[in-house]
Enzyme design. Structure first.
Site, short mmCIF file in Angstrom:
data_model
loop_
_atom_site.label_atom_id
_atom_site.label_comp_id
_atom_site.label_asym_id
_atom_site.label_seq_id
_atom_site.Cartn_x
_atom_site.Cartn_y
_atom_site.Cartn_z
N CYS B 56 -11.04 -19.18 -54.36
CA CYS B 56 -12.41 -19.34 -54.85
C CYS B 56 -12.65 -18.55 -56.14
CB CYS B 56 -13.41 -18.94 -53.77
SG CYS B 56 -13.09 -17.32 -53.10
N ASN B 57 -11.77 -17.61 -56.44
CA ASN B 57 -11.97 -16.79 -57.64
C ASN B 57 -10.96 -17.04 -58.74
OD1 ASN B 57 -14.27 -15.33 -57.06
ND2 ASN B 57 -13.16 -13.90 -55.77
#
Lengths: 282, 355
Positions: B56-57
């Protein structure tokens, strides 16, 4: 090389104290530096200390011709030995973290006090109670119960420390390593029951000796041991009725343990045969 | 293997450090799309090994190039896959080569490059990325070795420094405190009051640590039932909180109620029924749901949002202090791998200084 070592009992007791102190210092250093708890380093140091203490007690027992419980120095060493023995028995089963550190620290402090207070180690006639099975059994059980009650006091101190940490929102260092309050409370209850049963049994066997030899047991000793025993019995009763729980229970058992230790002084004074025999043992 | 060959090891990617959330949204790659991307990368003749890491990052492509065109080829494949323009990717992406790429992979595995410093989830994601790439035969000797060594270096860094010591999420901190009170959580009974997000996460963290008995209550019984279904928990009518309080060990509250939900007299009454057993009260609501005076009740441990946040911040500060020694250790490990790769001719000599 071994024959060059001066394996006299006092030297061995001193060696045991040093090793208990080293174990406690090692654990304290690791805790303060936020390093992992040194279980593997602590156990060998405590084991060496315990072996030295066992050998010393054995040598002292051989020289006095019975269980070496004739003066406060010997009683302190026996209580410390008994507490460490109990730690080795219950430690792995109960997995109470930091109990080893607390036991080592207690044994080191008690050993150091006994070593520094030279008057504690006065001489007494060898084999004073030799050949008296009831009194030997009474003494062994009483000292074992003191070992249990020592561990109980240490567990209760750990409980108070953990509770203080939780109440005051401390979460680092020793607080993170201590067992949970519920684990400590459960263990304290079990030790209280075990200690009280052992103490009661010791008193029963002591009473059998007293009934046969009423004039050989001083009144002061009877009163003090009775007060300590009734104290523990009262705590058990109150705990069963849930009237004395958590920190009040911990305070009660720690206070009782201090009284029990202080009670040893009048008990030993009462046993001391005469002032002429109060020179330190060699 | 010559130095030339190792100049072909590179990573192209973007992460939370350089790109805002709205950019990362456009660069996000769902796990279902990774096998297709790997197939595209495999077909490309400009590199012999490749691996895609999508979290997600961050989105990163690790590759071992055969020629000068490898970087452009990867950018092109990535843009096609994401449906973005090359300029957009170039603006936000970074490229690291050789020793820098190794150091980056090591730092990443140890959680030093993560948004939450020292977190361990990235290690699992890297392992998953390696497994996926291995399954599609995208990796070879170089990338396999790089990732395996990254996992080892991360383990060494975590063991020898305090980079992952102390939790930094509210849920895990609450679970740690619960363990300091109850020890094993298997027999602890938990009551979750309200449906606040932090409360739910805390309840989940407790379940992950062994809690089996979870009960949910809410002013709206339908909401309580729905939440109970989601959390595999039981539900309790809201008006029965006081009368059943003594049945619970851990009580979490995260409601939007303007008034106190739990007052001192309620807890004192419950405490009388179980004086030897502790209560752990977690107040995650603003305004607070629990009377602050509950703290004074014997055998009751009250923690509010501020208390938990303070612990989280202290833990984070401790992790930050460990960052530098951990980075030194990882750089040393990366340098050793770099020397090994140079010495042992792990891969055939190809590549370019420009990659």
């Amino acid at each position: 090389m071994l024959e060059n070592l001066d394996l006299r009992d006092r030297n061995l007791f001193l060696a045991a104290t040093i090793f208990y102190g080293l174990a406690a210092c090692l654990a304290l250093y690791r805790i303060l530096r936020s390093k992992p708890y040194p279980r593997t380093g602590l156990l060998p140091l405590m084991a060496i200390a315990f072996l030295a203490q066992t050998l010393a007690l054995n040598l002292r027992g051989a020289s006095v011709g019975g269980c070496p419980l004739g003066n406060p120095y010997e009683v302190s060493q026996f209580i410390s030995w008994s507490a460490v023995l109990l730690y080795f028995i219950i430690g792995p089963a109960c997995r109470l973290r930091l109990l080893g550190f607390f036991t080592a620290a207690f044994s080191a402090i008690l050993g150091l006090s006994a070593t520094l207070l030279a008057t504690w180690d006065y001489t007494y006639p060898a084999g004073r109670y030799g050949g008296e099975p009831w009194i030997e059994l009474h003494a062994a059980l009483a000292i074992f119960s003191y070992g249990v009650l020592t561990i109980l006091a240490l567990v209760s101190a750990m409980f108070l420390l953990q509770q203080h940490g939780l109440k005051h929102k401390h979460h680092k260092g020793v607080y993170a390593l201590l067992p949970s309050v519920q684990q400590l409370d459960t263990m304290a209850w079990r030790l209280l029951i075990t200690g009280t049963i052992c103490l009661s049994a010791a008193l029963i066997f002591g009473a059998l000796f007293w009934l046969e030899n009423p004039d050989r047991v001083p009144l002061l000793k009877l009163i003090m041991t009775g007060v300590v025993w009734l104290g523990y019995l009262l705590v058990v009763t109150l705990r069963l009725g849930k009237k004395l729980v958590t920190r009040y229970h911990a305070y009660a058992v720690i206070s009782l343990f201090i009284i029990a230790l202080l009670a040893l002084w009048p008990v030993q004074t009462a046993r001391q045969p005469d002032a002429a025999q109060t020179q330190p043992a060699q | 293997m010559s130095e030339m060959a190792l100049q072909a090891l590179f990573v192209l990617g973007c992460s939370h450090h350089e790109t805002p959330l709205e950019v990362r949204e456009r660069l996000a790659l769902t796990p279902e799309r990774i096998p297709a991307l790997l197939q595209e990368l495999k077909k490309c003749p400009d590199f012999s090994e490749s691996l895609a890491l999508a979290t997600c990052n961050r989105l990163e492509i690790y590759a071992y190039a055969k020629n000068d065109n490898a970087s452009q080829s990867i950018q092109k494949i990535l843009c096609n896959s994401l449906g973005i323009k090359n300029d957009f990717l170039e603006t936000h992406a970074y490229q690291l080569q050789n020793l820098n790429a190794i150091q980056h992979a090591f730092s990443l595995a140890a959680g030093l490059d993560s948004q939450i410093l020292g977190e361990t989830e990235i290690l699992g994601q890297m392992k998953q990325a390696l497994a996926t790439a291995q399954a599609s035969k995208n990796t070879g000797a170089l990338l396999n070795r790089l990732f395996e060594k990254s996992f080892q270096a991360a383990k060494i860094a975590r063991t020898q420094t305090g980079i992952d010591k102390g939790h930094v999420s509210i849920g895990n901190i609450a679970a740690d405190l619960a363990k300091r009170i109850f020890g094993k959580l298997e027999t602890s009974r938990v009551l979750l009051i309200g449906s606040g997000d932090v409360g739910q996460r805390t309840a989940k963290a407790l379940k992950n640590r062994g809690v089996r008995d979870l009960t949910v209550t809410n002013r709206t019984s339908q909401n309580a039932q729905e939440l109970a279904g989601q959390l595999h928990a039981g539900d309790l009518p809201f008006n029965q909180i006081s009368s059943t309080l003594h049945e619970f060990d851990i009580i979490i509250s995260s409601t939007a109620a303007p008034n106190l939900i739990l007052k001192q007299e309620d807890l004192l009454a419950a405490n009388r029924l179980r004086p030897a057993q502790p209560f752990f009260l977690i107040d995650l609501a603003l305004p607070r749901d629990f009377d602050p005076n509950l703290e004074q009740v014997e055998n009751c441990y009250l923690y509010n949002l501020d208390d938990l946040a303070t612990i989280a911040n202290e833990n984070l500060a401790r992790r930050n202090a460990e960052c530098e020694p951990a980075q030194r250790l990882l750089n040393n490990q990366a340098w050793q791998l770099w020397l090994q790769l140079r010495r042992r001719s792990l891969v055939p000599i190809v590549g370019s200084e420009n990659i």
